[in-house]
Design a protein around this motif. Structure first.
Motif, PDB file in Angstrom:
ATOM      1  N   TYR A  25       9.449   0.663   1.275  1.00  0.00           N
ATOM      2  CA  TYR A  25       8.430   1.657   1.631  1.00  0.00           C
ATOM      3  C   TYR A  25       7.443   1.094   2.661  1.00  0.00           C
ATOM      4  O   TYR A  25       6.830   1.840   3.413  1.00  0.00           O
ATOM      5  N   GLN A  26       7.316  -0.213   2.718  1.00  0.00           N
ATOM      6  CA  GLN A  26       6.335  -0.797   3.627  1.00  0.00           C
ATOM      7  C   GLN A  26       6.796  -0.809   5.085  1.00  0.00           C
ATOM      8  O   GLN A  26       5.966  -0.921   5.984  1.00  0.00           O
ATOM      9  N   ILE A  27       8.106  -0.720   5.320  1.00  0.00           N
ATOM     10  CA  ILE A  27       8.599  -0.838   6.703  1.00  0.00           C
ATOM     11  C   ILE A  27       9.496   0.294   7.177  1.00  0.00           C
ATOM     12  O   ILE A  27       9.590   0.536   8.371  1.00  0.00           O
ATOM     13  N   TYR A 126      14.083  -3.043  -6.940  1.00  0.00           N
ATOM     14  CA  TYR A 126      12.890  -2.216  -7.188  1.00  0.00           C
ATOM     15  C   TYR A 126      11.638  -2.904  -6.674  1.00  0.00           C
ATOM     16  O   TYR A 126      11.150  -3.860  -7.262  1.00  0.00           O
ATOM     17  N   HIS A 127      11.154  -2.390  -5.547  1.00  0.00           N
ATOM     18  CA  HIS A 127       9.874  -2.857  -5.017  1.00  0.00           C
ATOM     19  C   HIS A 127       8.945  -1.636  -4.956  1.00  0.00           C
ATOM     20  O   HIS A 127       8.486  -1.233  -3.891  1.00  0.00           O
ATOM     21  N   TRP A 128       8.784  -0.994  -6.132  1.00  0.00           N
ATOM     22  CA  TRP A 128       7.695  -0.047  -6.413  1.00  0.00           C
ATOM     23  C   TRP A 128       7.916   1.411  -6.014  1.00  0.00           C
ATOM     24  O   TRP A 128       7.064   2.248  -6.303  1.00  0.00           O
ATOM     25  N   LEU A 170      13.565  -6.754 -10.248  1.00  0.00           N
ATOM     26  CA  LEU A 170      12.229  -6.188 -10.054  1.00  0.00           C
ATOM     27  C   LEU A 170      11.376  -7.084  -9.191  1.00  0.00           C
ATOM     28  O   LEU A 170      11.440  -8.303  -9.308  1.00  0.00           O
ATOM     29  N   ASN A 171      10.550  -6.475  -8.369  1.00  0.00           N
ATOM     30  CA  ASN A 171       9.482  -7.202  -7.708  1.00  0.00           C
ATOM     31  C   ASN A 171       8.175  -6.972  -8.463  1.00  0.00           C
ATOM     32  O   ASN A 171       7.716  -5.834  -8.573  1.00  0.00           O
ATOM     33  N   GLU A 172       7.602  -8.039  -8.993  1.00  0.00           N
ATOM     34  CA  GLU A 172       6.253  -8.011  -9.559  1.00  0.00           C
ATOM     35  C   GLU A 172       6.015  -6.899 -10.580  1.00  0.00           C
ATOM     36  O   GLU A 172       5.172  -6.014 -10.374  1.00  0.00           O
ATOM     37  N   PRO A 173       6.727  -6.946 -11.710  1.00  0.00           N
ATOM     38  CA  PRO A 173       6.480  -5.910 -12.724  1.00  0.00           C
ATOM     39  C   PRO A 173       5.035  -5.867 -13.214  1.00  0.00           C
ATOM     40  O   PRO A 173       4.568  -4.811 -13.632  1.00  0.00           O
ATOM     41  N   THR A 372       9.489 -16.396  -3.146  1.00  0.00           N
ATOM     42  CA  THR A 372       9.990 -15.158  -2.550  1.00  0.00           C
ATOM     43  C   THR A 372       8.952 -14.437  -1.703  1.00  0.00           C
ATOM     44  O   THR A 372       9.308 -13.530  -0.951  1.00  0.00           O
ATOM     45  N   GLU A 373       7.665 -14.831  -1.865  1.00  0.00           N
ATOM     46  CA  GLU A 373       6.615 -14.337  -0.966  1.00  0.00           C
ATOM     47  C   GLU A 373       5.502 -15.355  -0.908  1.00  0.00           C
ATOM     48  O   GLU A 373       5.084 -15.880  -1.941  1.00  0.00           O
ATOM     49  N   ASN A 374       5.015 -15.581   0.307  1.00  0.00           N
ATOM     50  CA  ASN A 374       3.799 -16.349   0.525  1.00  0.00           C
ATOM     51  C   ASN A 374       3.396 -16.065   1.962  1.00  0.00           C
ATOM     52  O   ASN A 374       4.241 -16.044   2.849  1.00  0.00           O
ATOM     53  N   VAL A 418       8.764 -16.144   3.853  1.00  0.00           N
ATOM     54  CA  VAL A 418       7.426 -15.747   4.292  1.00  0.00           C
ATOM     55  C   VAL A 418       7.217 -14.257   4.039  1.00  0.00           C
ATOM     56  O   VAL A 418       8.095 -13.437   4.297  1.00  0.00           O
ATOM     57  N   TRP A 419       6.039 -13.910   3.524  1.00  0.00           N
ATOM     58  CA  TRP A 419       5.610 -12.512   3.537  1.00  0.00           C
ATOM     59  C   TRP A 419       4.627 -12.379   4.674  1.00  0.00           C
ATOM     60  O   TRP A 419       3.577 -12.999   4.611  1.00  0.00           O
ATOM     61  N   SER A 420       4.938 -11.643   5.713  1.00  0.00           N
ATOM     62  CA  SER A 420       6.126 -10.825   5.817  1.00  0.00           C
ATOM     63  C   SER A 420       6.746 -11.011   7.192  1.00  0.00           C
ATOM     64  O   SER A 420       6.111 -11.554   8.094  1.00  0.00           O
ATOM     65  N   PHE A 425       2.981  -1.506   6.061  1.00  0.00           N
ATOM     66  CA  PHE A 425       2.107  -0.692   5.202  1.00  0.00           C
ATOM     67  C   PHE A 425       1.701  -1.522   3.989  1.00  0.00           C
ATOM     68  O   PHE A 425       2.499  -1.709   3.079  1.00  0.00           O
ATOM     69  N   GLU A 426       0.461  -2.021   4.020  1.00  0.00           N
ATOM     70  CA  GLU A 426       0.010  -2.907   2.955  1.00  0.00           C
ATOM     71  C   GLU A 426      -0.587  -2.081   1.800  1.00  0.00           C
ATOM     72  O   GLU A 426      -1.750  -2.204   1.464  1.00  0.00           O
ATOM     73  N   TRP A 427       0.235  -1.235   1.201  1.00  0.00           N
ATOM     74  CA  TRP A 427      -0.105  -0.487  -0.017  1.00  0.00           C
ATOM     75  C   TRP A 427      -1.490   0.161   0.069  1.00  0.00           C
ATOM     76  O   TRP A 427      -1.760   0.834   1.071  1.00  0.00           O
ATOM     77  N   ALA A 428      -2.356  -0.077  -0.896  1.00  0.00           N
ATOM     78  CA  ALA A 428      -3.658   0.597  -0.920  1.00  0.00           C
ATOM     79  C   ALA A 428      -4.523   0.252   0.297  1.00  0.00           C
ATOM     80  O   ALA A 428      -5.490   0.948   0.601  1.00  0.00           O
TER      81      ALA A 428
HETATM   82  C1  PNW Z   1       2.634  -8.344  -3.138  1.00  0.00           C
HETATM   83  N1  PNW Z   1      -2.850  -7.941  -6.622  1.00  0.00           N
HETATM   84  O1  PNW Z   1       1.724  -7.412  -3.600  1.00  0.00           O
HETATM   85  C2  PNW Z   1       3.833  -7.476  -2.817  1.00  0.00           C
HETATM   86  O2  PNW Z   1       5.042  -7.879  -3.376  1.00  0.00           O
HETATM   87  C3  PNW Z   1       3.956  -7.126  -1.381  1.00  0.00           C
HETATM   88  O3  PNW Z   1       4.645  -5.900  -1.260  1.00  0.00           O
HETATM   89  C4  PNW Z   1       2.588  -7.110  -0.724  1.00  0.00           C
HETATM   90  O4  PNW Z   1       2.617  -6.605   0.583  1.00  0.00           O
HETATM   91  C5  PNW Z   1       2.065  -8.533  -0.760  1.00  0.00           C
HETATM   92  O5  PNW Z   1       2.043  -9.028  -2.086  1.00  0.00           O
HETATM   93  C6  PNW Z   1       0.677  -8.699  -0.161  1.00  0.00           C
HETATM   94  O6  PNW Z   1      -0.263  -7.982  -0.900  1.00  0.00           O
HETATM   95  C7  PNW Z   1       0.591  -7.625  -4.340  1.00  0.00           C
HETATM   96  O7  PNW Z   1      -3.843  -7.199  -6.326  1.00  0.00           O
HETATM   97  C8  PNW Z   1      -0.440  -6.711  -4.185  1.00  0.00           C
HETATM   98  O8  PNW Z   1      -2.900  -8.752  -7.571  1.00  0.00           O
HETATM   99  C9  PNW Z   1      -1.560  -6.809  -4.930  1.00  0.00           C
HETATM  100  C10 PNW Z   1      -1.685  -7.840  -5.856  1.00  0.00           C
HETATM  101  C11 PNW Z   1      -0.660  -8.763  -6.034  1.00  0.00           C
HETATM  102  C12 PNW Z   1       0.466  -8.643  -5.259  1.00  0.00           C
END
Ligand code: PNW
Length: 468
Positions: A25-27, A126-128, A170-173, A372-374, A418-420, A425-428
């Protein structure tokens, strides 16, 4: 604190996997293409006031159309691996029933392009982006969603499993459950701690059921990706040798239970920590945890995926406001950290990553580890066709040194993603937060390698960091 202090040369083990990550959804954009139906993130981002700037994923990086160019970029960077996610609402637009072949075709084309370029695909199921119809039926707080997820996992594996060997369920349940259903900062935006705790259990159940399906299909590596952090007190940020005071130890343990052990103990040991069960009992009860669930959840897996951005710093004391993302933690205070921050306001503490990796290697020696992400968001500017993102390069350099230190201390860390790859689209936070090592001009969809990407290409080429 070392984020930008280059030290000695750091060579990584032979075969170490270097890559980058994204999520559907982010890309992708193309939200109405080829039979896709809405996910909870379409609904959420379309609701005024939920996402900064009113941004949505409708267009994003239009990766759905530009995927071939994006694979060329990856190839140009010399990536060994690319972690992407599959959008459930493309594959099963209503979350259940027959698969939509045109949705799967996209991922099949992407995988072929990656393999042609010699890049190993790492697929996340599943990434949300839960199909909205499943949320309308109750979403993750409902048990049935776990079974729907396993059906979907089987369908994706049937189509891609001949070419994709590395699978994440799952990514980050924790984020799905506690930001989605607890504090409501993420889709679907519900604010109900009891629903969040049920969601966490059903996500784990979905992980177990999907793992069974993937295994039956012959998957080679199965990974559970978690957002993890060392949980520490303010004094430990600068002094990793310090221990928490007895008064703070309880706060540290509570948050670590919710963040880490809530997921790893059932997935790897087949049991919930007693303290977690007490929290669930006080928040809605235990009825949704049925006999046999923990056996289903406890499937052998090869690796834990670690998404690390910053440590979690706490002490005991009344929280300013009970945070619905942390049920049962009314007596815990989250502390500001004395360290430089990224554009997200997240403190930069590379030693937190070594600490985390070494702890996981000690406590869960039966699995391999992969970062898997940093990565980091900074306010990048394009100047004469360049992005001099020294802050990001310093962040990545510091954290790679932390990974190297953990490996030297014996942790079995097999790769780093590396993220990303792309600004997205950085979610909220919408598009105002840029995490890419590749800059995206969202008006023209032009991609531009930032200085951090040029630096990362050299790191990959030399399989490590040079000293100064
Ligand atoms: C992760 N928090 O999200 C996600 O896996 C990515 O999709 C996202 O873009 C990336 O980190 C950067 O934010 C998180 O508020 C979003 O604790 C929020 C939190 C943790 C991870």
């Amino acid at each position: 604190r070392g984020a930008s202090i280059t030290q000695g040369r750091a060579d990584f083990p032979t075969g170490f996997v270097w890559g980058a990550a994204t999520a559907s959804y982010q890309i992708e954009g193309a939200v109405k293409e080829d039979g896709r139906q809405p996910s909870i993130w379409d609904t959420f981002s379309g609701t005024p006031g939920k996402v900064a700037g009113g941004d949505t994923g409708d267009v994003a990086c239009e990766h759905y159309f530009h995927y071939a160019d994006d694979v060329r970029l990856m190839s140009d960077l010399g990536l060994h691996a690319y972690r992407f996610s599959v959008a459930w609402p493309r594959v099963q637009p209503d979350g259940t029933g027959p698969v939509n072949p045109r949705g799967l075709d996209f991922y099949s084309r992407l995988v072929d392009k990656l393999l042609e370029a010699g890049i190993t695909p790492y697929a996340t199921l599943y990434h949300w982006d839960l199909p909205q119809s499943l949320e309308d039926a109750g979403g993750w707080p409902e048990r049935d969603t776990a079974h729907r997820f396993a059906d979907y996992a089987r369908a994706v594996h049937e189509r891609l499993g001949d070419r994709v060997r590395h699978w994440t369920t799952l990514n980050e349940p924790w984020v799905s459950a506690f930001l989605g259903y607890g504090n409501g900062v993420h889709a679907p935006g519900r604010k109900d701690p009891a629903a969040a705790l049920r969601a966490a259990h059903h996500l784990l159940l979905g992980h177990g059921l999907a793992t069974q399906a993937l295994r039956a299909g012959g998957a080679e590596e199965i990974t559970l990706v978690l957002n993890l952090a060392p949980v520490i007190t303010p004094a430990q940020v600068g002094d990793p040798a310090a221990g928490p005071s007895p008064a703070d130890a309880e706060a540290v343990n509570r948050i670590d239970t919710l963040l880490t052990r809530q997921f790893l103990d059932p997935a790897l040991r087949g049991r919930y920590p007693a303290e977690l069960l007490e929290i669930v009992e006080r928040n809605g009860g235990l009825a949704h945890i049925r006999d046999g669930d923990l056996t289903t959840i406890n499937q052998p897996i090869e690796t834990i995926g670690i998404n690390y951005y910053n440590p979690c710093v706490v002490e005991s004391g009344p929280g300013e406001a009970a945070d619905a993302a942390w049920p049962g933690s009314e007596d815990v205070r989250f502390c500001a950290v004395d360290a430089p921050v990224t554009a997200m306001g997240w403190p930069i503490v590379p030693n937190g990553l070594s600490r985390l990796l070494v702890r996981l290697a000690d406590d869960y020696p039966e699995v391999g580890l992969i970062v898997t992400e940093n990565g980091a968001a900074f306010d990048d500017v394009v100047e004469d066709g360049r992005v001099h993102d020294t802050g990001r390069t310093g962040y990545l350099d510091g954290h790679l040194r932390a990974v190297h230190a953990a490996i030297a201390a014996g942790a079995d860390v097999r790769g780093y993603l590396v993220w990303s790859l792309l600004d997205n689209f950085e979610w909220a936070e919408g598009y105002r937060r840029r995490f890419g090592i590749v800059h995206v001009d969202f008006a023209t969809q032009r991609r531009l390698l930032k200085d951090s990407a040029l630096w990362y290409r050299e790191v990959i080429k030399r399989n490590g960091l040079r000293g100064n």
